[in-house]
Design an enzyme around this catalytic site. Structure first.
Site, PDB file in Angstrom:
ATOM      1  N   ASP A 254      27.755  28.170   6.607  1.00  0.00           N
ATOM      2  CA  ASP A 254      28.021  29.186   7.616  1.00  0.00           C
ATOM      3  C   ASP A 254      27.433  28.705   8.951  1.00  0.00           C
ATOM      4  OD1 ASP A 254      28.956  31.398   8.892  1.00  0.00           O
ATOM      5  OD2 ASP A 254      28.181  32.851   7.460  1.00  0.00           O
TER       6      ASP A 254
HETATM    7  C1  BGC Z   1      30.102  34.404   9.755  1.00  0.00           C
HETATM    8  C2  BGC Z   1      31.228  33.873   8.910  1.00  0.00           C
HETATM    9  C3  BGC Z   1      32.296  33.270   9.776  1.00  0.00           C
HETATM   10  C4  BGC Z   1      31.679  32.204  10.634  1.00  0.00           C
HETATM   11  C5  BGC Z   1      32.673  31.470  11.500  1.00  0.00           C
HETATM   12  C6  BGC Z   1      29.631  33.414  10.794  1.00  0.00           C
HETATM   13  O1  BGC Z   1      28.767  33.997  11.699  1.00  0.00           O
HETATM   14  O2  BGC Z   1      29.039  34.786   8.909  1.00  0.00           O
HETATM   15  O3  BGC Z   1      31.746  34.904   8.115  1.00  0.00           O
HETATM   16  O4  BGC Z   1      33.328  32.764   8.992  1.00  0.00           O
HETATM   17  O5  BGC Z   1      30.709  32.807  11.470  1.00  0.00           O
HETATM   18  O6  BGC Z   1      33.154  32.251  12.514  1.00  0.00           O
END
Ligand code: BGC
Length: 707
Positions: A254
């Site tokens: 993430d």
């Molecule tokens: C979130 C994810 C997301 C990623 C990319 C993160 O802050 O937890 O769910 O896919 O950002 O945007």
């Protein structure tokens, strides 16, 4: 030698690490910081993957940098959070879960994938598979609700929809692995600490279903689980996902999560963090820059091996090859035919209508007979932007139909007067009087209240998940007119609204319905469509009840009103305000004659469960049937109800039919005393009905027998 092995053989360490790096372009902001200029990084090969980039021309221009201006010409993999639609928005995931319609779940994912692919996107960070029982957590809106069976069904349907049978769609990403939905006190990014049994029974099934459906990528959660950050969780990422489940795809961290291993306190510097993540099984570093700068040092220190780097690079290149990016780096990008766009709006309207849950409808106040004048009150009555919900991908701010627009289009002869009364969370009550005046002489009063779109989603936990601001004061003033009030509630979670539920004549939970919000709501209000959504999550009566969910266990002193020393609150009932599965239609369904095709069931066998259904109401409608089981005596305690199936039946007024569901022996396995799959001979109760309310379910008994 294959193209991929040739490439790996020709790559410098820097180029390899570039393939393991995903950097955010600035077309959407989804994390605490964005990258600077990415051009130089792409050209040098230090950036091999992007997120938050879309648009056919932009993608083509950026992709050219990688394909034409780097030494090896490897195309970029481009990801985006296409969560509930891309430019056309479907209902938010928790809302769509309420449709209990796997074909719809697949269809909206497929439509979103096509639209995103036309915009140059190759990968979506969806489906979110986090089962959650805590409405304080804002991300509950992104997931399937409280139940693992529903979570698994949605995961499978969404992966099939996004990807197609052989990745002809876009790659999906099952996230956030695992147990993110169990964050302590519902507070975003807090740690999780649950039993191995709860992990297995509640949080892993949706991921297992995604893997079984062939999901291309998986994203670990930001959170730690019992002291081990998921970004460094070798046991779950490698031993379980790759080993036990046989997952062969790409694991993507993430946003900045690898660098956050320093905050977790398990790594002293970026090199250690990068080594922990790679060792655990993470292939792509999203936005931490840890692989690029930390892995060379980790290699020098002997914390990781080049073979581990190569294995990760291989998985990334295989995904790029499977997606066809080497042949066509801008696969599918281009302008879509207008007809395609129009068809998607039709689907969005149907999906939004199917997702709304009619929680209450006293005296058949809905559907509305053709009213002369409607007083439409509340801050969400004319709020097109809010209808988008969180994670609105590339949807324009102005692209959604508001409730007032939808009603005006559906009821051209009705005068519709709107007053917002109060803002969503402001402190000004001066508009309430005017709103109440508007109710005078109106044939129908519709209140549109709830949360703003940004009050759920990431970083949007709420300690008081009630109606925000002064909306309750507005509602009270409208209720004080003594007239029947139809309330439409918008939210990304089950809100705690006992007073609203009690005083509204009708209550419709619309969640955030997406592009066609107002039209879909008008379809339901006018009776063009009968409501068919069922809540995929229990609605608490009070914050202190959280978590309240139907799959709880009996305990040694279950509630007994006649016995003080039993499980209860002194100041609240145990039951939720609205139980999982609850939802009304414009029909009236009566169930009878529950029967099983056999009295016994082996582990490898199956039994058909049937029930007769009659629609005794005056309108055509659709009912949802839930099949629960309860294992009465086993070596480990079992939940009071476990969902094992659901189905639908649509009946004309006065019509009768039979609903059939299949129960397999394998569905009745559970993690045994040592947490290995267990099938225990003995009696199991089969409970069938329209909601997880034991007092209303038809029951029969089946005996499980050894092979
Ligand atoms: C979130 C994810 C997301 C990623 C990319 C993160 O802050 O937890 O769910 O896919 O950002 O945007």
């Amino acid at each position: 030698m294959s193209r991929i092995e040739q490439l790996i053989g020709a790559m410098t360490l820097g180029e390899k690490l570039g393939q393991l790096t995903m950097t955010a372009a600035p077309y959407a902001v989804t994390g605490p910081f964005v990258a600077g200029d990415i051009t130089a990084g792409i050209k040098s090969g230090a950036i091999g993957n992007l997120l938050n980039l879309y648009g056919p021309d932009t993608v083509a221009k950026t992709q050219r940098l990688a394909v034409e201006e780097t030494r090896l010409g490897i195309p970029l993999l481009i990801g985006l959070d296409v969560i509930h639609g891309h430019r056309t928005l479907f209902p938010v995931p928790l809302g769509e879960a309420a449709a209990f319609d796997p074909a719809l779940w697949t269809a909206t994912a497929r439509a979103a994938a096509r639209e995103a692919a036309a915009d140059g996107v190759h990968l979506t960070f969806a489906p979110m598979c986090d089962v959650c029982r805590d409405p304080r957590w804002g991300r509950i809106v992104e997931g399937p609700g409280e139940d693992p069976f529903v979570g698994a069904a949605i995961a499978a349907a969404k992966v099939a929809g996004f990807q197609g049978s052989n990745l002809e769609g876009i790659a999906a990403c099952a996230k956030h692995f695992a147990a993110y939905g169990a964050v302590t006190a519902g507070r975003e990014y807090a740690s999780t600490d649950i039993s191995a049994r709860t992990l297995q029974e509640v949080h892993l099934p949706a991921f297992a279903a995604a893997v079984a459906a062939g999901v291309a990528t998986i994203m670990p959660a930001f959170t730690e689980l019992g002291g081990v950050p998921m970004t460094a969780h070798k046991e779950l990422l490698t031993d379980y996902l790759r080993g036990e489940l046989g997952f062969e795809g790409v694991i993507i961290s993430d946003y900045n999560a690898i660098a956050e291993l320093l905050h977790h306190g398990v790594a002293a510097d970026l090199a250690e963090a990068a080594a922990l993540a790679l060792q655990a099984g993470i292939d792509i570093d999203m936005m931490a820059g840890a692989y690029g700068s930390g892995l060379p040092i980790a290699l020098e220190r002997g914390l990781v091996s080049l073979a581990q780097v190569d294995a990760a690079v291989r998985r990334v290149l295989i995904l790029k090859e499977r997606l066809g990016l080497f042949k066509d780096p801008c696969r599918g990008a281009g302008v879509e035919a207008a007809e395609m766009v129009a068809q998607r709006r039709v689907l969005a309207r149907a999906a939004a209508a199917k997702s709304a849950v009619l929680l209450k409808n006293d005296d058949g106040v809905l559907p509305l007979a053709k009213p002369h004048r409607i007083a439409l009150i509340g801050p969400l009555g004319d709020a097109a932007e809010e209808m988008r919900g969180c994670w609105a991908a590339a949807a324009p701010m102005t692209g959604c139909v508001s409730v007032v627009e939808g009603l005006r289009a559906a009821l051209p002869d009705t005068k519709i007067d709107h007053a917002q009364g109060v803002t969503i969370d402001g402190g000004d009550t001066s508009g309430i009087a005017k709103a109440v005046t508007l109710c005078d002489g109106a044939d129908a009063i519709i209140l549109c209240v709830g949360e703003a779109a940004n009050m759920s989603g990431e970083a949007a936990s709420r300690a008081h998940p009630h109606l925000p601001g002064l909306q309750q004061a507005l509602c009270d003033a409208v209720f004080a007119t003594g007239r029947p009030v139809i309330t439409i509630l918008f939210s990304g979670r089950p809100l705690i609204v006992p007073a609203l539920a009690e005083k509204s004549a009708a209550l419709l939970a619309a969640w955030f319905p997406g592009s066609e919000a107002g039209n879909a709501i008008a379809d339901l209000i006018t009776g063009k469509v009968s409501p068919s959504g069922r809540t995929p999550i229990s609605w608490p009566r009070a914050t202190g009840q959280i978590p309240v969910f139907f799959g709880e266990r009996n305990g040694g002193r279950p509630f007994n009103a006649a016995d003080h020393y039993t499980s209860k609150y002194l100041d609240s009932e145990n039951t939720p305000l609205f139980v999982f599965g609850h939802g009304l239609s414009y029909g009236r369904f009566v169930f009878s004659n529950l029967r099983l095709s056999a009295a016994t069931l082996t582990e490898k066998g199956a039994v058909t469960v049937q029930v007769d259904v009659a629609n005794d109401g005056a309108r055509a409608a659709e009912e949802t049937i839930f099949l629960f089981t309860h294992d009465k005596v086993a070596q480990v305690t079992r939940p009071l109800l476990e969902l094992k199936g659901f189905g639908k039946i649509a009946l004309e007024p006065g019509a009768r039919g039979t609903a059939s569901l299949t129960l397999r022996g394998t569905d009745l396995r559970f993690p045994g005393p040592r947490l290995t799959p267990w099938f225990e001979p003995g009696e199991v109760e089969i409970c069938l009905g329209t909601a997880a309310d034991r007092t209303q379910l038809l029951t029969a008994t089946i005996t499980l027998v050894a092979q």
